[in-house]
Write an enzyme that holds these catalytic residues in place. Structure first.
Site, short mmCIF file in Angstrom:
data_model
loop_
_atom_site.label_atom_id
_atom_site.label_comp_id
_atom_site.label_asym_id
_atom_site.label_seq_id
_atom_site.Cartn_x
_atom_site.Cartn_y
_atom_site.Cartn_z
N ASP A 104 29.91 17.93 -24.88
CA ASP A 104 29.79 16.72 -24.02
C ASP A 104 29.34 17.59 -22.52
OD1 ASP A 104 30.25 14.22 -22.72
OD2 ASP A 104 30.77 13.79 -25.04
N SER A 147 29.73 6.46 -28.04
CA SER A 147 30.49 7.78 -27.52
C SER A 147 31.96 7.52 -27.54
CB SER A 147 29.95 8.13 -26.24
OG SER A 147 28.62 8.44 -26.26
N HIS A 189 32.10 11.58 -18.68
CA HIS A 189 32.14 11.02 -19.95
C HIS A 189 33.05 11.96 -20.84
CE1 HIS A 189 30.04 10.60 -23.88
NE2 HIS A 189 29.50 9.57 -23.69
N ASN A 196 23.27 4.25 -29.35
CA ASN A 196 23.57 2.66 -28.56
C ASN A 196 22.12 2.13 -28.57
OD1 ASN A 196 26.16 3.52 -28.08
ND2 ASN A 196 25.54 4.74 -26.40
#
Length: 628
Positions: A225, A425, A258, A350
């Site tokens: 990530d 996520s 994130h 998404n």
């Protein structure tokens, strides 16, 4: 027709009938993988970095690579993507190469994959104006009612400002009045984290039920990530060495927010009287930074990180990132990790529509869609046939309510605090955490973990497998079944009972029969332990299991030892295999996973079980009769 010929023909007929039951399973092994394609026809061309990636086969030597560079005129411009990639043979060439020149490189016997480097991002729906995050301020000083919140932002990054707050009074020692629990004391089912009650997502998947059985100890989860920062609520979380593939350093801190949020869902410190909880909070996090502070990264770094994780001991990989475009280099890395026994969990995307992104859409990965607090598919979630199951990912688009998001600790916009995020996520790490729980219980094969996740998923209100896969994640059911599958099984009790029966056929207890009895016991143990041991090596869905979980080996042994006392030993081997197959069928853990084969493996299991048990009893009785 002689009796011998009749027996031979009967034996061949039974063998043919049993073998025919494998035919429905052959299509799984013989079918070719679908050629990955871009998810949306209007997507245009992928964003390229200007470099070309060349993934050499693992057996290619340094001399081979130098010869390759000279042959194609790359000279010194052909370099490893990172020092970590050198052993994995992932190289890059700066500057574009047209498709015509790439064709001979792809066909070169030394090359596994070659392609232009692709840009990957956190969000696959570029330009979405959906708000993604809200801040919940300083929970160790105050908790917020979140009533009448004021929300402000730029349409992409949103902050929460509470109107009403409730102070938590400190005790004389300066600690909170919330009851403290010693680190070595049993947690019970509900942790003492002050904001845990706001984690509706944990109640949805029954984490408290799971925590009664396991908390993920022994599992290593790689978070590929934006990096992971050891924020305020990660003081008790265990980390292992990671890597920063963006800067090519060992510092994998998060400069976006994130990755830390994702890691928090998996293993944030829990029952520490701080903040919120994590699903598998005794698991170990391996931070691998592949995305920049802006949330973008390259296919080279992602592939590099996948191989790093597989080589450095990760058991589970979480990738809450993606692209609408497939990458052969990343796909090869996923194949590599899967062969090394790593479970790969990915966010579906998404896109607000049908079409699962990559790498989630690769068959080696578990694609996760998102649901909100109502259990319905989140408005933003991608969906499609590759979705394995759904998990909580929040849904704040319409409600603008932070309570509908996924709350975890992260460092975001310079603030080390608690933020509500939404997205697939956020759904993906719920499943990665669940996989860590399953791994800690002893279910380690990726195919078996996926099968367990799907078999124990809760059924959604809407029957739509493209949106929800097998259902909504339920870690309470997952760990209950995992405990049953990995503890003392019915087959063990049956094996002991049948062992006593066979040993009883051995005649009077005396010195002459001790070796025979020991041989029978060893054969029984080998018959029902060896097939599982082979599966642990080759994988739950391997074609080799057609041999290890079949009556073939015991039948050949019976034939070879049919004229002597060793026939009893051979009958023990047949009994062990038969009992193994019966118990696996009875416990719904047949050797070939339902997630891959559906019910097509059932005829194979039942037919081999029946013949194995029949041979065991018949040969044992025949041997006892001859020894009288």
């Amino acid at each position: 027709m002689t009796k011998s010929l009749r027996n031979t023909l009967a034996t061949l007929g039974i063998a043919a009938a049993v073998g025919a039951t494998a035919v429905p399973m052959l299509s799984v092994w013989t079918q070719k993988d679908e050629v990955p394609v871009a998810q949306f026809s209007e997507a245009g061309t992928p964003i390229l970095t200007g470099s070309v990636l060349i993934d050499f086969k693992d057996n290619v030597t340094d001399a081979d690579i130098r010869a390759f560079a000279e042959q194609y005129g790359f000279g010194n411009s052909l370099k490893p993507n990172s020092m970590e990639a050198k052993d994995n043979r992932l190289f890059r060439v700066a500057g574009p190469i047209n498709e015509a020149d790439l064709a001979p490189i792809r066909n070169d016997s030394r090359v596994q994959a070659a392609e232009p480097e692709i840009r990957f991002n956190l969000d696959q729906a570029a330009g979405s104006s959906a708000p993604r995050s809200w801040r919940v301020t300083d929970p160790t000083v105050e908790t917020t009612t979140m009533s009448d919140p004021t929300i402000h932002g730029d349409g992409d990054h949103w902050a929460y400002q509470a109107v009403d707050t409730v102070k938590i009074a400190p005790t004389e020692g300066g600690t909170s009045i919330i009851e403290l629990v010693a680190d070595d004391a049993p947690m019970g089912t509900k942790p003492n984290d002050p904001l845990y009650d706001k984690q509706w997502n944990f109640r949805m998947i029954d984490t408290e039920g799971a925590w009664e059985r396991t908390r993920g100890k022994g599992a290593v989860v790689a978070v590929i990530d934006t990096g992971v920062t050891k924020a305020r609520d990660f003081k008790q979380t265990t980390f292992t060495a990671g890597y920063n593939f963006v800067s090519k350093t060992t510092n994998a801190d998060d400069d976006h927010g994130h990755g830390t949020h994702v890691a928090g869902t998996i293993a944030e410190s829990t029952n520490n009287n701080e903040g919120v909880a994590g699903i598998a909070f005794e698991a170990t996090i391996m931070p691998l930074k592949v995305l920049s502070a802006e949330g973008s990264g390259s296919s080279a770094d992602i592939a590099d990180a996948i191989r790093f994780a597989a080589d450095k001991g990760a058991n589970i990989i979480n990738m809450s990132l993606g692209s609408m475009y497939p990458s052969d280099v990343i796909h090869e890395a996923c194949k590599y990790a899967r062969k090394k026994g790593v479970t790969i969990v990915c966010a579906a995307g998404n896109s607000f529509r049908e079409g699962v992104g990559y790498p989630a859409a690769f068959p080696e990965c578990i694609a996760v869609s998102s649901v909100g607090p109502s259990g319905k598919l989140s408005k933003f979630s991608s969906w499609g046939k590759q979705v394995a199951l759904a998990a909580p990912g929040g849904d704040m688009i319409d409600s603008k309510d932070p309570n509908d998001g996924i709350l975890q600790n992260t460092v975001y916009s310079g603030q080390d605090d608690y933020f509500a995020f939404q997205g697939t996520s956020m759904a993906s790490p719920h499943v990665a955490g669940a996989a860590a729980l399953a791994y800690s219980q002893g279910t380690k094969d990726p195919a078996k973990i996926k099968d367990l996740l799907q078999k124990t998923a809760s059924k959604p209100k809407e029957n739509n497998t493209k949106k929800y896969g097998a259902g909504i994640l339920n870690v309470g059911k997952l760990t209950a079944k995992g405990a049953a599958d990995n503890t003392w099984k019915l087959r063990h009790a049956l094996a002991i009972g049948f062992a006593g029966l066979l040993i009883g056929f051995g005649g009077p207890l005396g010195r002459r029969n001790l070796a025979l009895r020991a041989g029978i016991g060893a054969a029984i143990a080998g018959g029902f332990f060896v097939p599982d041991a082979i599966t642990n090596v080759v994988g739950a869905d391997s074609a080799w299991n057609l041999l290890s979980f079949s009556v073939l080996a015991p039948a050949l042994l019976i034939w070879a030892l049919r004229k002597g006392p060793g026939l009893k030993v051979a009958s023990g081997a047949a009994l062990g295999v038969g009992v193994n197959l019966f118990a696996n069928w009875n416990n719904a853990t047949i050797p070939f996973t339902t997630a891959t084969f559906g019910t097509s493996a059932l005829p194979w299991t039942l037919s081999n079980m029946t013949v194995a048990l029949g041979l065991a009893v018949a040969s044992a009785l025949w041997a006892a009769k001859r020894l009288r």
